[in-house]
Design an enzyme around this catalytic site. Structure first.
Site, PDB file in Angstrom:
ATOM      1  N   CYS A  55       0.836  -1.205   0.000  1.00 28.13           N
ATOM      2  CA  CYS A  55       0.000   0.000   0.000  1.00 28.13           C
ATOM      3  C   CYS A  55       0.876   1.262   0.000  1.00 28.13           C
ATOM      4  O   CYS A  55       1.847   1.350   0.738  1.00 28.13           O
ATOM      5  CB  CYS A  55      -0.921  -0.011   1.226  1.00 28.13           C
ATOM      6  SG  CYS A  55      -2.024   1.414   1.272  1.00 28.13           S
ATOM      7  N   CYS A  59       0.340   4.900   6.924  1.00 23.98           N
ATOM      8  CA  CYS A  59      -0.309   4.702   8.230  1.00 23.98           C
ATOM      9  C   CYS A  59       0.702   3.999   9.156  1.00 23.98           C
ATOM     10  O   CYS A  59       1.127   2.874   8.850  1.00 23.98           O
ATOM     11  CB  CYS A  59      -1.567   3.862   8.075  1.00 23.98           C
ATOM     12  SG  CYS A  59      -2.648   4.473   6.759  1.00 23.98           S
ATOM     13  N   CYS A  62       0.399   0.295  10.304  1.00 28.93           N
ATOM     14  CA  CYS A  62      -0.015  -0.756   9.369  1.00 28.93           C
ATOM     15  C   CYS A  62       1.137  -1.499   8.706  1.00 28.93           C
ATOM     16  O   CYS A  62       2.011  -0.895   8.072  1.00 28.93           O
ATOM     17  CB  CYS A  62      -0.930  -0.152   8.317  1.00 28.93           C
ATOM     18  SG  CYS A  62      -1.598  -1.405   7.197  1.00 28.93           S
ATOM     19  N   CYS A  99     -16.520  -9.460   5.520  1.00 25.85           N
ATOM     20  CA  CYS A  99     -15.894  -8.188   5.195  1.00 25.85           C
ATOM     21  C   CYS A  99     -14.647  -8.404   4.346  1.00 25.85           C
ATOM     22  O   CYS A  99     -13.783  -9.207   4.702  1.00 25.85           O
ATOM     23  CB  CYS A  99     -15.542  -7.458   6.485  1.00 25.85           C
ATOM     24  SG  CYS A  99     -14.877  -5.822   6.178  1.00 25.85           S
ATOM     25  N   CYS A 131     -19.636  -6.541   3.482  1.00 26.72           N
ATOM     26  CA  CYS A 131     -18.978  -5.298   3.870  1.00 26.72           C
ATOM     27  C   CYS A 131     -17.649  -5.210   3.130  1.00 26.72           C
ATOM     28  O   CYS A 131     -17.032  -6.237   2.841  1.00 26.72           O
ATOM     29  CB  CYS A 131     -18.739  -5.362   5.385  1.00 26.72           C
ATOM     30  SG  CYS A 131     -17.772  -4.015   6.041  1.00 26.72           S
ATOM     31  N   CYS A 191     -19.526   1.769   8.699  1.00 24.10           N
ATOM     32  CA  CYS A 191     -18.769   1.112   9.762  1.00 24.10           C
ATOM     33  C   CYS A 191     -17.537   1.976   9.976  1.00 24.10           C
ATOM     34  O   CYS A 191     -16.707   2.097   9.079  1.00 24.10           O
ATOM     35  CB  CYS A 191     -18.389  -0.297   9.287  1.00 24.10           C
ATOM     36  SG  CYS A 191     -17.248  -1.157  10.387  1.00 24.10           S
ATOM     37  N   ARG A 263     -17.910  -3.104  17.794  1.00 21.38           N
ATOM     38  CA  ARG A 263     -17.150  -4.283  17.391  1.00 21.38           C
ATOM     39  C   ARG A 263     -15.795  -4.339  18.094  1.00 21.38           C
ATOM     40  O   ARG A 263     -15.032  -3.374  18.035  1.00 21.38           O
ATOM     41  CB  ARG A 263     -16.930  -4.171  15.882  1.00 21.38           C
ATOM     42  CG  ARG A 263     -16.877  -5.436  15.106  1.00 21.38           C
ATOM     43  CD  ARG A 263     -16.720  -5.119  13.635  1.00 21.38           C
ATOM     44  NE  ARG A 263     -17.885  -4.507  13.032  1.00 21.38           N
ATOM     45  CZ  ARG A 263     -19.000  -5.167  12.702  1.00 21.38           C
ATOM     46  NH1 ARG A 263     -19.104  -6.460  12.911  1.00 21.38           N
ATOM     47  NH2 ARG A 263     -20.011  -4.530  12.151  1.00 21.38           N
TER      48      ARG A 263
END
Ligand code: SAM
Ligand code: SF4
Length: 323
Positions: A55, A59, A62, A99, A131, A191, A263
């Site tokens: 990616c 972040c 991550c 998801c 999702c 979400c 969640r």
């Protein structure tokens, strides 16, 4: 008296809820929880990484950011059949929500997106709540997903607006809000939650909850993650999140967004069964489960371990929604 949905919370009010003695806080959250939800039901969701690693974003929590040297292996977009086979298995093992996550900065209008649209249709046809979490979305892309049968879109705020720039420099907090608005406009449920343990203050945590709880419509689902410390990321040496902080965060989210599903997500593997039980008492009513190591880029407890835990606690997986 049933607690009302409010969208005019103040930071001071939320902070005062969070700062209560723990037993008071949990008692209050458990009471609100019972007014809005069946306290014995837990929604069991399965998360599948459909495109892993590589990616371009930075972040700092991550392991999938290309710029950090982590053990996560890059995996191109999975074939549709593979994804549907995972979804079928998830359904058979008691999940009602599936998801699909992609390590993308944003969705591009290309063949990969066409394939994701097919996956959404296929999972929807299996009778699962479907999702996706694919990064930033335009309004048109959100509409395409909605038309394919997407039930929910995950896009976490991650932290407070103020602290955001300390964690991510390649996009802005406002970009997140924009995508959430596009999802809403398309009629997909939202979400959105965040992560604790990034080095933020308690005030930052409350500020993030304030942003969520003062949206014109609360997110239907609010994931509360504890940082899963990934080797090779800038936050790998952060201290482990205290379970009581998770309990406080979940309880506060439950009280300020009473109708939402809260969640308990990343970081669950580092929690004992008793600690997780406290989170359920505090109003968490959904978990992610998965085949250990294979489904997720950071491990989650295995499916059967989770079902055993629910059984031990007298909780039941929530029945499938009807389409
Ligand atoms: N790339 C998309 C995005 O960022 O929206 C979707 C996938 S991303 C993996 C989904 C969410 O997982 C992030 O927003 C973050 O909240 C959570 N997450 C990722 N890595 C994490 C970690 N190490 N610990 C806790 N939560 C994490
Ligand atoms: Fe990870 Fe998503 Fe950030 Fe990419 S955008 S680095 S996948 S959290």
């Amino acid at each position: 008296m049933t607690s009302a949905i409010r969208n005019n919370w103040t930071l001071e009010e939320i902070q005062a809820i969070y700062d209560q003695p723990l037993m008071e806080l949990v008692y209050q959250a458990a009471t609100v929880h019972r007014q809005w939800h069946s306290a014995k039901e837990i929604q069991v969701c399965t998360l599948l990484s459909i495109k892993t690693g590589g990616c371009p974003e930075d972040c700092s929590y991550c392991g999938q950011a290309a710029r950090y040297h982590t053990d996560i292996k890059v995996q191109a977009l999975l074939p549709t059949e593979t994804v549907l086979a995972h979804a079928q298995k998830a359904k058979e093992t008691g999940s009602t929500r599936f998801c699909m996550a992609a390590a993308w900065r944003e969705v591009r209008d290309n063949k990969d997106f066409d394939r994701v649209i097919d996956m959404v249709k296929g999972v929807n046809d299996l009778g699962l709540e479907v999702c996706c979490t694919l990064g930033m979305l335009t309004e048109e892309q959100a509409v395409r997903l909605q038309e394919a049968g997407l039930h929910a879109y995950n896009h976490n705020l991650d932290t407070s607006e103020d602290y955001y720039k300390e964690i991510i420099s390649t996009r802005k907090f406002d970009n997140r809000i924009n995508t959430i608005n596009n999802v809403r406009k398309a009629g997909i449920t939202v979400c959105s939650g965040g992560i604790i343990g990034l080095g933020e203050t308690h005030r930052d945590r409350m500020s993030m909850l304030l942003t969520l709880a003062t949206m014109p419509k609360h997110p239907e689902s609010v994931p509360i993650n504890a940082l899963a410390r990934v080797k090779g990321t800038p936050l790998e040496d952060n201290p482990k999140v205290d379970a009581w902080d998770m309990v406080r965060m979940i309880a506060t989210a439950r009280i300020v967004m009473p109708a939402s599903t809260v969640r308990l997500t990343a970081g669950r593997i580092e929690m004992t069964e008793s600690e997780q039980a406290w989170c359920f008492m505090a109003g968490a009513n959904s978990i992610f489960t998965g085949e250990r190591q294979t489904l997720l880029v950071t491990p989650n407890p295995g499916v059967s371990e989770d079902m055993k835990m629910l059984q031990n606690l007298g909780l039941e997986p929530k029945a499938a929604i009807s389409h």
